[in-house]
Design a protein around this motif. Structure first.
Motif, PDB file in Angstrom:
ATOM      1  N   PRO A 178       0.719  -1.194  -0.132  1.00  0.00           N
ATOM      2  CA  PRO A 178       0.044  -0.005   0.241  1.00  0.00           C
ATOM      3  C   PRO A 178       0.884   1.391   0.106  1.00  0.00           C
ATOM      4  N   ALA A 179       1.805   1.250   0.763  1.00  0.00           N
ATOM      5  CA  ALA A 179       2.858   2.526   0.786  1.00  0.00           C
ATOM      6  C   ALA A 179       3.317   2.719  -0.397  1.00  0.00           C
ATOM      7  N   LEU A 180       4.053   1.699  -1.183  1.00  0.00           N
ATOM      8  CA  LEU A 180       4.500   1.977  -2.385  1.00  0.00           C
ATOM      9  C   LEU A 180       3.620   2.306  -3.366  1.00  0.00           C
ATOM     10  N   SER A 181       2.536   1.886  -3.319  1.00  0.00           N
ATOM     11  CA  SER A 181       1.549   2.372  -4.399  1.00  0.00           C
ATOM     12  C   SER A 181       1.057   3.467  -4.165  1.00  0.00           C
ATOM     13  N   VAL A 182       1.100   4.071  -3.121  1.00  0.00           N
ATOM     14  CA  VAL A 182       0.556   5.581  -3.014  1.00  0.00           C
ATOM     15  C   VAL A 182       1.809   6.449  -3.591  1.00  0.00           C
ATOM     16  N   GLY A 183       3.049   6.021  -3.203  1.00  0.00           N
ATOM     17  CA  GLY A 183       4.067   6.706  -3.726  1.00  0.00           C
ATOM     18  C   GLY A 183       4.103   6.751  -5.172  1.00  0.00           C
ATOM     19  N   GLU A 184       3.895   5.468  -5.685  1.00  0.00           N
ATOM     20  CA  GLU A 184       3.703   5.446  -7.424  1.00  0.00           C
ATOM     21  C   GLU A 184       2.691   6.085  -7.806  1.00  0.00           C
ATOM     22  N   ASP A 185       1.525   6.120  -7.285  1.00  0.00           N
ATOM     23  CA  ASP A 185       0.516   6.970  -7.734  1.00  0.00           C
ATOM     24  C   ASP A 185       0.901   8.667  -7.598  1.00  0.00           C
ATOM     25  N   ALA A 186       1.522   9.017  -6.645  1.00  0.00           N
ATOM     26  CA  ALA A 186       1.954  10.297  -6.366  1.00  0.00           C
ATOM     27  C   ALA A 186       3.196  10.669  -7.442  1.00  0.00           C
ATOM     28  N   VAL A 187       4.012   9.900  -7.737  1.00  0.00           N
ATOM     29  CA  VAL A 187       4.828  10.083  -8.883  1.00  0.00           C
ATOM     30  C   VAL A 187       4.290  10.400 -10.211  1.00  0.00           C
ATOM     31  N   SER A 188       3.200   9.314 -10.517  1.00  0.00           N
ATOM     32  CA  SER A 188       2.537   9.420 -11.707  1.00  0.00           C
ATOM     33  C   SER A 188       1.762  10.657 -11.737  1.00  0.00           C
ATOM     34  N   VAL A 189       1.361  11.119 -10.674  1.00  0.00           N
ATOM     35  CA  VAL A 189       0.407  12.551 -10.784  1.00  0.00           C
ATOM     36  C   VAL A 189       1.339  13.464 -10.969  1.00  0.00           C
ATOM     37  N   GLY A 190       2.653  13.413 -10.449  1.00  0.00           N
ATOM     38  CA  GLY A 190       3.787  14.688 -10.412  1.00  0.00           C
ATOM     39  C   GLY A 190       4.227  14.674 -11.819  1.00  0.00           C
ATOM     40  N   LEU A 191       4.501  13.444 -12.509  1.00  0.00           N
ATOM     41  CA  LEU A 191       5.199  13.448 -13.848  1.00  0.00           C
ATOM     42  C   LEU A 191       4.141  13.905 -14.538  1.00  0.00           C
ATOM     43  N   SER A 192       2.972  13.544 -14.538  1.00  0.00           N
ATOM     44  CA  SER A 192       1.875  13.948 -15.463  1.00  0.00           C
ATOM     45  C   SER A 192       1.861  15.701 -15.332  1.00  0.00           C
ATOM     46  N   ALA A 193       1.744  16.193 -14.254  1.00  0.00           N
ATOM     47  CA  ALA A 193       1.755  17.624 -14.214  1.00  0.00           C
ATOM     48  C   ALA A 193       2.988  18.491 -14.850  1.00  0.00           C
ATOM     49  N   ALA A 194       3.993  17.696 -14.543  1.00  0.00           N
ATOM     50  CA  ALA A 194       5.469  18.249 -14.962  1.00  0.00           C
ATOM     51  C   ALA A 194       5.479  18.363 -16.378  1.00  0.00           C
ATOM     52  N   ALA A 195       4.948  16.880 -16.984  1.00  0.00           N
ATOM     53  CA  ALA A 195       5.125  16.857 -18.478  1.00  0.00           C
ATOM     54  C   ALA A 195       4.181  17.768 -19.178  1.00  0.00           C
ATOM     55  N   ILE A 196       3.057  18.331 -18.734  1.00  0.00           N
ATOM     56  CA  ILE A 196       2.073  19.231 -19.241  1.00  0.00           C
ATOM     57  C   ILE A 196       2.509  20.738 -19.003  1.00  0.00           C
ATOM     58  N   PHE A 197       2.900  20.873 -17.768  1.00  0.00           N
ATOM     59  CA  PHE A 197       3.075  22.351 -17.284  1.00  0.00           C
ATOM     60  C   PHE A 197       4.598  22.896 -17.269  1.00  0.00           C
ATOM     61  N   ALA A 198       5.296  22.079 -16.899  1.00  0.00           N
ATOM     62  CA  ALA A 198       7.070  22.276 -17.010  1.00  0.00           C
ATOM     63  C   ALA A 198       7.782  21.200 -17.287  1.00  0.00           C
ATOM     64  N   PRO A 199       7.969  20.522 -18.625  1.00  0.00           N
ATOM     65  CA  PRO A 199       8.554  19.531 -19.194  1.00  0.00           C
ATOM     66  C   PRO A 199       9.870  19.229 -18.423  1.00  0.00           C
ATOM     67  N   LEU A 200      10.740  20.594 -18.351  1.00  0.00           N
ATOM     68  CA  LEU A 200      12.203  20.319 -17.909  1.00  0.00           C
ATOM     69  C   LEU A 200      12.138  19.599 -16.320  1.00  0.00           C
ATOM     70  N   ILE A 201      11.147  19.914 -15.629  1.00  0.00           N
ATOM     71  CA  ILE A 201      11.390  19.260 -14.358  1.00  0.00           C
ATOM     72  C   ILE A 201      10.891  17.688 -14.458  1.00  0.00           C
ATOM     73  N   VAL A 202      10.569  17.332 -15.668  1.00  0.00           N
ATOM     74  CA  VAL A 202      10.495  15.786 -15.791  1.00  0.00           C
ATOM     75  C   VAL A 202      11.571  15.079 -15.651  1.00  0.00           C
TER      76      VAL A 202
END
Length: 200
Positions: free
Chosen positions: A145-169
């Motif tokens: 469960p803890a790993l899954s929450v972390g993976e979901d958070a990274v997925s959200v973060g990557l999606s946001a970075a990719a769309i709004f600030a690609p260099l942060i990817v």
């Protein structure tokens, strides 16, 4: 920028197939931050969004339940790369805040970004599965469960970075790779210590 957008979205799909799909669809439908071209406009269709939303909830819940998460990972071996291909293709051909003229990147051979996205998402998914397997072997699934929450958070973060600030990817991927390596190494060492203690 286009490549980083596609890379971020496909990597996010390798962790959770539905988060980047929802991000692109919702942002195109309800905001001016993303404008999907005609070929990808179906991602913003209300029925597509409802179906993807329901699948996202199922994926998020299933990935946090020991044993079911392993079955889910096996099924996702086919789904996540497909989603990665879709979001890489859609993301690199969409007009976003950092990308005003996506045609400069892919003017022909539309299958190439899709193929790249499939490979990126597959590699990310296999890395995630390897890390999860190492954790499960040592913690008997209690760490899932803890790993899954972390993976979901990274997925959200990557999606946001990719769309709004690609260099942060680049930064998010570097941190994700380091954490995956560190978690796998930690659980492998713990399993080895447990095995040595049993022998003694």
């Amino acid at each position: 920028m286009e490549m980083l957008t596609g890379l971020g979205l496909a990597s996010a799909a390798g962790l959770n197939a539905y988060i980047p799909l929802l991000a692109l669809g919702l942002l195109d439908r309800f905001t001016s931050f993303v404008e999907l071209p005609g070929g990808w406009a179906w991602l913003a269709n209300e029925w597509t969004l409802i179906i993807v939303g329901v699948l996202a909830v199922v994926e998020i819940v299933a990935d946090k339940v020991p044993v079911i998460d392993s079955i889910n990972d096996t099924i996702q071996t086919f789904i996540r790369p497909t989603a990665g291909g879709i979001v890489f293709g859609a993301g690199t051909s969409a007009q976003t805040l950092p990308i005003e003229n996506p045609a400069d990147f892919f003017t022909s051979n539309a299958w190439i970004p899709v193929a790249i996205g499939v490979v990126v998402a597959l590699v990310t998914h296999l890395t995630k599965s390897t890390t999860r397997a190492a954790a499960t072997a040592v913690a008997a699934g209690t760490a899932s469960p803890a790993l899954s929450v972390g993976e979901d958070a990274v997925s959200v973060g990557l999606s946001a970075a990719a769309i709004f600030a690609p260099l942060i990817v680049i930064l998010v991927l570097a941190v994700g790779i380091f954490l995956g390596w560190w978690i796998t190494r930690s659980f492998t060492r713990r399993r080895k210590r447990a095995a040595d203690a049993t022998i003694e």
